[in-house]
Design a protein around this motif. Structure first.
Motif, mmCIF file in Angstrom:
data_model
loop_
_atom_site.group_PDB
_atom_site.id
_atom_site.type_symbol
_atom_site.label_atom_id
_atom_site.label_comp_id
_atom_site.label_asym_id
_atom_site.label_seq_id
_atom_site.Cartn_x
_atom_site.Cartn_y
_atom_site.Cartn_z
ATOM 1 N N SER A 22 1.184 -1.412 0.108
ATOM 2 C CA SER A 22 -0.050 0.023 -0.097
ATOM 3 C C SER A 22 1.101 1.317 0.422
ATOM 4 O O SER A 22 0.538 2.244 -0.653
ATOM 5 N N PHE A 23 1.801 1.296 0.479
ATOM 6 C CA PHE A 23 2.856 1.886 0.893
ATOM 7 C C PHE A 23 3.215 2.359 -0.415
ATOM 8 O O PHE A 23 3.662 3.647 -1.077
ATOM 9 N N ILE A 24 4.092 1.615 -1.168
ATOM 10 C CA ILE A 24 4.866 1.418 -2.186
ATOM 11 C C ILE A 24 3.762 2.227 -3.910
ATOM 12 O O ILE A 24 3.501 3.062 -4.061
ATOM 13 N N LEU A 25 2.327 2.248 -3.662
ATOM 14 C CA LEU A 25 1.364 2.216 -4.367
ATOM 15 C C LEU A 25 0.920 3.219 -4.576
ATOM 16 O O LEU A 25 1.039 4.631 -5.123
ATOM 17 N N LEU A 26 1.032 4.346 -2.606
ATOM 18 C CA LEU A 26 0.491 5.255 -2.486
ATOM 19 C C LEU A 26 1.970 6.361 -2.795
ATOM 20 O O LEU A 26 1.559 7.038 -3.814
ATOM 21 N N TYR A 27 2.694 6.058 -2.489
ATOM 22 C CA TYR A 27 4.350 6.609 -3.218
ATOM 23 C C TYR A 27 3.710 6.728 -4.617
ATOM 24 O O TYR A 27 4.844 8.235 -5.266
ATOM 25 N N LEU A 32 3.419 9.464 -10.216
ATOM 26 C CA LEU A 32 2.136 10.428 -11.277
ATOM 27 C C LEU A 32 1.206 11.158 -11.289
ATOM 28 O O LEU A 32 1.300 12.037 -12.636
ATOM 29 N N THR A 33 0.915 11.324 -10.100
ATOM 30 C CA THR A 33 -0.063 13.186 -10.512
ATOM 31 C C THR A 33 0.786 13.831 -10.290
ATOM 32 O O THR A 33 0.568 14.756 -11.037
ATOM 33 N N LYS A 34 1.688 13.735 -10.023
ATOM 34 C CA LYS A 34 2.774 14.791 -9.518
ATOM 35 C C LYS A 34 3.403 15.368 -11.385
ATOM 36 O O LYS A 34 3.141 16.582 -12.050
ATOM 37 N N PHE A 38 2.425 18.187 -13.956
ATOM 38 C CA PHE A 38 3.324 19.631 -15.172
ATOM 39 C C PHE A 38 3.823 19.420 -16.277
ATOM 40 O O PHE A 38 3.489 20.014 -17.094
ATOM 41 N N VAL A 39 2.673 18.367 -16.945
ATOM 42 C CA VAL A 39 2.750 18.262 -18.260
ATOM 43 C C VAL A 39 2.002 18.746 -18.909
ATOM 44 O O VAL A 39 1.727 19.946 -19.666
ATOM 45 N N GLN A 40 0.465 18.278 -18.010
ATOM 46 C CA GLN A 40 -0.218 19.715 -18.570
ATOM 47 C C GLN A 40 -0.150 21.277 -18.478
ATOM 48 O O GLN A 40 -0.813 21.452 -19.222
ATOM 49 N N ASN A 41 0.641 21.310 -17.454
ATOM 50 C CA ASN A 41 0.977 23.091 -17.193
ATOM 51 C C ASN A 41 2.061 23.190 -18.744
ATOM 52 O O ASN A 41 1.565 24.121 -19.322
ATOM 53 N N GLN A 42 2.713 22.228 -19.245
ATOM 54 C CA GLN A 42 3.555 23.090 -20.276
ATOM 55 C C GLN A 42 2.842 23.148 -21.702
ATOM 56 O O GLN A 42 3.361 23.379 -22.164
ATOM 57 N N LEU A 43 1.967 21.473 -21.089
ATOM 58 C CA LEU A 43 1.021 21.556 -22.878
ATOM 59 C C LEU A 43 0.267 23.113 -22.587
ATOM 60 O O LEU A 43 -0.092 23.508 -23.910
#
Length: 136
Positions: A22-27, A32-34, A38-43
């Motif tokens: 669970s810890f690994i998946l949350l991390y 991935l969300t970050k 970031f990609v959305q902002n650059q686009l």
């Protein structure tokens, strides 16, 4: 008694594996969300720059006055509307390109991306329709 002890250790081991997984998946989902933001902002920045250039080109090629503006987090050019992502702050502006694709403004357009602690400033040049881009 031995079977109960083995079951307890098995249960503890299963819970430990579940917690680590669970810890690994949350991390990784957080990372991935970050990355996606970031990609959305650059686009969006690329979309903004292309919309500016396309509006200028339309004015020059069609020989008509055209505007490129932002109001209430919506970019507008001719009949196109572009939503500004929630993570991005942009000041309202209105740029008019004349029939030659030139603008008569020395305006500054500021785009702020708080999550990246970044501000992008476009300083417009009068006459040419070009801009100077600075990132701080």
């Amino acid at each position: 008694m031995k079977k109960q002890t083995v079951r307890a250790f098995t249960l503890i081991e299963a819970l430990l594996v579940l917690m680590i997984t669970s810890f690994i998946l949350l991390y990784f989902s957080s990372e991935l969300t970050k990355t996606v933001k970031f990609v959305q902002n650059q686009l969006f920045i690329l979309t903004f720059e292309n919309a500016y250039k396309d509006t200028q080109a339309d004015a020059g090629l069609l020989g008509i006055r055209t505007s490129f503006s932002s109001k209430n987090k919506i970019l507008m050019r001719r009949s196109q509307k572009i939503d500004v992502p929630n993570e991005i702050l942009i000041d309202d502006f209105n740029i008019i390109f004349n029939e030659k694709g030139e603008n008569s403004s020395l305006s500054k357009i500021k785009i702020r991306i708080p999550s990246e602690n970044k501000t992008i400033t476009y300083q417009l040049e009068m006459g040419s329709g070009k801009y100077k881009k600075t990132i701080s």
